[in-house]
Motif scaffolding. Structure first.
Motif, PDB file in Angstrom:
ATOM      1  N   HIS A   1       2.046   5.874  -5.524  1.00 16.66           N
ATOM      2  CA  HIS A   1       0.802   6.627  -5.327  1.00 16.66           C
ATOM      3  C   HIS A   1      -0.453   5.779  -5.445  1.00 16.66           C
ATOM      4  O   HIS A   1      -1.530   6.205  -5.027  1.00 16.66           O
ATOM      5  N   LEU A   2      -0.345   4.580  -6.023  1.00 19.80           N
ATOM      6  CA  LEU A   2      -1.511   3.712  -6.200  1.00 19.80           C
ATOM      7  C   LEU A   2      -1.026   2.308  -6.469  1.00 19.80           C
ATOM      8  O   LEU A   2       0.052   2.110  -7.053  1.00 19.80           O
ATOM      9  N   ALA A   3      -1.821   1.310  -6.059  1.00 19.95           N
ATOM     10  CA  ALA A   3      -1.488  -0.087  -6.339  1.00 19.95           C
ATOM     11  C   ALA A   3      -2.623  -0.731  -7.121  1.00 19.95           C
ATOM     12  O   ALA A   3      -3.794  -0.590  -6.767  1.00 19.95           O
ATOM     13  N   VAL A   4      -2.262  -1.406  -8.213  1.00 19.05           N
ATOM     14  CA  VAL A   4      -3.193  -2.255  -8.961  1.00 19.05           C
ATOM     15  C   VAL A   4      -2.853  -3.681  -8.558  1.00 19.05           C
ATOM     16  O   VAL A   4      -1.761  -4.174  -8.865  1.00 19.05           O
ATOM     17  N   LEU A   5      -3.761  -4.338  -7.869  1.00 15.74           N
ATOM     18  CA  LEU A   5      -3.416  -5.545  -7.116  1.00 15.74           C
ATOM     19  C   LEU A   5      -4.306  -6.722  -7.505  1.00 15.74           C
ATOM     20  O   LEU A   5      -5.528  -6.684  -7.328  1.00 15.74           O
ATOM     21  N   ASP A   6      -3.696  -7.777  -8.048  1.00 15.67           N
ATOM     22  CA  ASP A   6      -4.435  -8.992  -8.383  1.00 15.67           C
ATOM     23  C   ASP A   6      -4.750  -9.784  -7.117  1.00 15.67           C
ATOM     24  O   ASP A   6      -3.953  -9.806  -6.168  1.00 15.67           O
TER      25      ASP A   6
END
Length: 231
Positions: A48-53
């Motif tokens: 549902h969501l991506a936390v992306l470096d």
């Protein structure tokens, strides 16, 4: 609804910490440590969501974000150690919905995640003038809040959740000029800072997508004031 979040960072310790913060808030997490692994995990379609470096080996976060946007509109929170405005602009122009600078406080991270999920999956309330709840029609566009979709003469227009939120806000009150602060407060649900250029970047991308599909300039800039849509 249990939201599943993909955490992508080549620093395994940071990825694990982020995962702990999110799990403490009741979210489920998947971890990836480079861009290729992230894209592989996204293929299942159940995230549902991506936390992306941004800075990663094999494929950096900007390229991962571009590839995600080719097929999906799930919210993306970009993480970076770079605080310069142009780095933020690059992340947002690539398709990210929000940008958080490292090091960050866990409460700020979880607040940003909650805000993105709220906008993506439970945006706002239906404006009173809608003939059908959650449905707006104007200038050849059909904007459906219930399904979070936009069509131009029956052709789908792919928008991120943030772009949809801005469009829905402007279209719900045609002719009204919304300042950047108005838009930020109502769509992001956060405090606005004068130096924040996030709204400008998202308006630019939204305007380009709408003009490409409709051939018309639907969003008007009122210089020194804000933005509006007219019937």
């Amino acid at each position: 609804m249990n939201h599943r979040i993909l955490v992508v960072d080549d620093d395994k310790e940071i990825a694990n910490l982020i995962s702990i913060y999110l799990k403490n808030e009741g979210y489920e997490t998947e971890l990836a440590h480079d861009g290729t692994e992230a894209l592989s995990k996204l293929q299942g379609g159940s995230l549902h969501l991506a936390v992306l470096d941004v800075m990663m080996p094999r494929m950096d976060g900007l390229e991962v974000c571009r590839r995600i946007r080719e097929t999906a509109e799930l919210p993306i929170l970009m993480l970076s150690a770079k605080a310069e405005d142009m780095d933020k602009v690059m992340g947002l122009m690539t398709g990210a919905d929000d940008y958080l600078v490292k090091p960050f406080h866990p409460l700020e991270l979880t607040a940003r995640v909650k805000s993105l999920l709220r906008r993506a999956y439970r945006f706002g309330q239906a404006p009173a003038q809608e003939e059908v709840p959650g449905l707006l029609r104007m200038n050849g566009l059909t904007i459906n809040r219930t399904t979070h979709t936009v069509e131009a003469e029956g052709r789908p227009i792919r928008l991120t959740s943030t772009e949809f939120g801005i469009l829905y806000l402007l279209a719900s009150q045609p002719g009204r000029v919304f300042s950047a602060e108005d838009i930020f407060r109502q769509v992001w649900k956060e405090k606005y800072f004068d130096s924040n250029n996030t709204v400008m970047v998202h308006i630019s991308k939204l305007r380009d997508k709408l003009e490409q599909e409709t051939g018309s300039k639907l969003i008007t800039t009122v210089w020194g004031v804000g933005y509006k849509i007219d019937f």
